[in-house]
Scaffold this motif. Structure first.
Motif, PDB file in Angstrom:
ATOM      1  N   ILE A 176     -21.581 -56.736  -9.493  1.00 53.33           N
ATOM      2  CA  ILE A 176     -22.452 -55.687 -10.025  1.00 53.33           C
ATOM      3  C   ILE A 176     -23.172 -54.976  -8.893  1.00 53.33           C
ATOM      4  CG2 ILE A 176     -24.583 -55.265 -11.325  1.00 53.33           C
ATOM      5  CD1 ILE A 176     -23.673 -57.506 -13.231  1.00 53.33           C
ATOM      6  N   GLU A 177     -23.795 -55.760  -8.016  1.00 53.94           N
ATOM      7  CA  GLU A 177     -24.560 -55.166  -6.920  1.00 53.94           C
ATOM      8  C   GLU A 177     -23.658 -54.325  -6.015  1.00 53.94           C
ATOM      9  OE1 GLU A 177     -27.680 -56.552  -3.453  1.00 53.94           O
ATOM     10  OE2 GLU A 177     -27.228 -57.910  -5.105  1.00 53.94           O
ATOM     11  N   GLY A 178     -22.473 -54.833  -5.715  1.00 55.82           N
ATOM     12  CA  GLY A 178     -21.544 -54.089  -4.879  1.00 55.82           C
ATOM     13  C   GLY A 178     -21.055 -52.806  -5.539  1.00 55.82           C
ATOM     14  N   ASP A 179     -20.719 -52.890  -6.821  1.00 59.29           N
ATOM     15  CA  ASP A 179     -20.243 -51.700  -7.543  1.00 59.29           C
ATOM     16  C   ASP A 179     -21.328 -50.635  -7.642  1.00 59.29           C
ATOM     17  OD1 ASP A 179     -17.709 -52.778  -7.981  1.00 59.29           O
ATOM     18  OD2 ASP A 179     -18.192 -53.489 -10.009  1.00 59.29           O
ATOM     19  N   LEU A 180     -22.554 -51.053  -7.937  1.00 62.18           N
ATOM     20  CA  LEU A 180     -23.634 -50.077  -8.048  1.00 62.18           C
ATOM     21  C   LEU A 180     -23.943 -49.434  -6.697  1.00 62.18           C
ATOM     22  CD1 LEU A 180     -26.065 -51.766 -10.607  1.00 62.18           C
ATOM     23  CD2 LEU A 180     -24.428 -49.921 -11.002  1.00 62.18           C
ATOM     24  N   ALA A 181     -23.836 -50.202  -5.635  1.00 61.98           N
ATOM     25  CA  ALA A 181     -24.050 -49.632  -4.299  1.00 61.98           C
ATOM     26  C   ALA A 181     -22.944 -48.641  -3.960  1.00 61.98           C
ATOM     27  CB  ALA A 181     -24.107 -50.741  -3.255  1.00 61.98           C
ATOM     28  N   GLY A 232     -24.748 -45.554  -5.008  1.00 60.22           N
ATOM     29  CA  GLY A 232     -25.619 -45.549  -3.837  1.00 60.22           C
ATOM     30  C   GLY A 232     -26.921 -46.303  -4.045  1.00 60.22           C
ATOM     31  N   ILE A 233     -26.926 -47.283  -4.940  1.00 56.33           N
ATOM     32  CA  ILE A 233     -28.149 -48.021  -5.260  1.00 56.33           C
ATOM     33  C   ILE A 233     -28.303 -49.216  -4.334  1.00 56.33           C
ATOM     34  CG2 ILE A 233     -29.259 -49.416  -7.057  1.00 56.33           C
ATOM     35  CD1 ILE A 233     -27.970 -47.482  -9.077  1.00 56.33           C
ATOM     36  N   THR A 234     -29.485 -49.343  -3.745  1.00 54.55           N
ATOM     37  CA  THR A 234     -29.779 -50.463  -2.858  1.00 54.55           C
ATOM     38  C   THR A 234     -30.324 -51.644  -3.664  1.00 54.55           C
ATOM     39  OG1 THR A 234     -32.061 -49.771  -2.480  1.00 54.55           O
ATOM     40  CG2 THR A 234     -30.368 -48.861  -0.989  1.00 54.55           C
ATOM     41  N   ALA A 250     -33.712 -54.002  -8.010  1.00 55.94           N
ATOM     42  CA  ALA A 250     -34.776 -54.924  -8.434  1.00 55.94           C
ATOM     43  C   ALA A 250     -35.861 -54.214  -9.240  1.00 55.94           C
ATOM     44  CB  ALA A 250     -35.390 -55.603  -7.217  1.00 55.94           C
ATOM     45  N   ARG A 251     -36.088 -52.930  -8.973  1.00 56.74           N
ATOM     46  CA  ARG A 251     -37.135 -52.176  -9.684  1.00 56.74           C
ATOM     47  C   ARG A 251     -36.606 -51.405 -10.894  1.00 56.74           C
ATOM     48  NH1 ARG A 251     -38.001 -50.731  -4.305  1.00 56.74           N
ATOM     49  NH2 ARG A 251     -37.151 -48.668  -4.726  1.00 56.74           N
ATOM     50  N   MET A 252     -35.308 -51.449 -11.116  1.00 58.81           N
ATOM     51  CA  MET A 252     -34.675 -50.627 -12.149  1.00 58.81           C
ATOM     52  C   MET A 252     -35.004 -51.127 -13.562  1.00 58.81           C
ATOM     53  SD  MET A 252     -30.614 -49.824 -12.331  1.00 58.81           S
ATOM     54  CE  MET A 252     -30.646 -49.171 -10.671  1.00 58.81           C
ATOM     55  N   THR A 279     -27.111 -48.540 -18.518  1.00 57.96           N
ATOM     56  CA  THR A 279     -26.441 -47.239 -18.481  1.00 57.96           C
ATOM     57  C   THR A 279     -25.495 -47.162 -17.294  1.00 57.96           C
ATOM     58  OG1 THR A 279     -28.284 -46.161 -19.593  1.00 57.96           O
ATOM     59  CG2 THR A 279     -26.807 -44.749 -18.318  1.00 57.96           C
ATOM     60  N   LEU A 280     -25.962 -47.576 -16.124  1.00 55.09           N
ATOM     61  CA  LEU A 280     -25.117 -47.531 -14.935  1.00 55.09           C
ATOM     62  C   LEU A 280     -23.954 -48.513 -15.020  1.00 55.09           C
ATOM     63  CD1 LEU A 280     -27.809 -47.153 -12.144  1.00 55.09           C
ATOM     64  CD2 LEU A 280     -26.269 -45.392 -13.040  1.00 55.09           C
ATOM     65  N   ILE A 281     -24.184 -49.685 -15.555  1.00 57.39           N
ATOM     66  CA  ILE A 281     -23.110 -50.666 -15.721  1.00 57.39           C
ATOM     67  C   ILE A 281     -22.039 -50.117 -16.660  1.00 57.39           C
ATOM     68  CG2 ILE A 281     -22.545 -52.922 -16.745  1.00 57.39           C
ATOM     69  CD1 ILE A 281     -23.738 -53.129 -13.975  1.00 57.39           C
ATOM     70  N   SER A 282     -22.469 -49.506 -17.753  1.00 56.13           N
ATOM     71  CA  SER A 282     -21.488 -48.983 -18.716  1.00 56.13           C
ATOM     72  C   SER A 282     -20.722 -47.792 -18.159  1.00 56.13           C
ATOM     73  CB  SER A 282     -22.176 -48.610 -20.028  1.00 56.13           C
ATOM     74  OG  SER A 282     -23.039 -47.510 -19.834  1.00 56.13           O
TER      75      SER A 282
END
Length: 70
Positions: free
Chosen positions: A8-13, A17-19, A24-26, A33-36
């Motif tokens: 998840i963390e790798g895909d979102l980055a 472009g999410i760090t 952590a603050r999302m 929404t981003l996962i879907s």
């Protein structure tokens, strides 16, 4: 989802472009929404497809959780 957190963390980055601090603050709504919105060939989507959805026996639960059945 926690089981596949690194995907998840790798895909979102990669895709958004999410760090890690931003993640952590999302809000939960934004996260879901981003996962879907991840493409079907993302690491998380592929891992999720392989994740069993039913656990009918202690052996199934052990396989999913990694905690040995007693």
């Amino acid at each position: 989802m926690i089981r596949h957190w690194s995907a998840i963390e790798g895909d979102l980055a990669r895709d958004h472009g999410i760090t890690a601090p931003e993640l952590a603050r999302m809000s939960t709504r934004r996260f879901l929404t981003l996962i879907s919105a991840l493409p079907g060939d993302s690491r998380f989507a592929q891992a999720w497809k392989r994740t069993p959805r039913r656990a009918d026996s202690p052996e199934d639960i052990a396989r999913i959780t990694g905690i040995p059945a007693e």
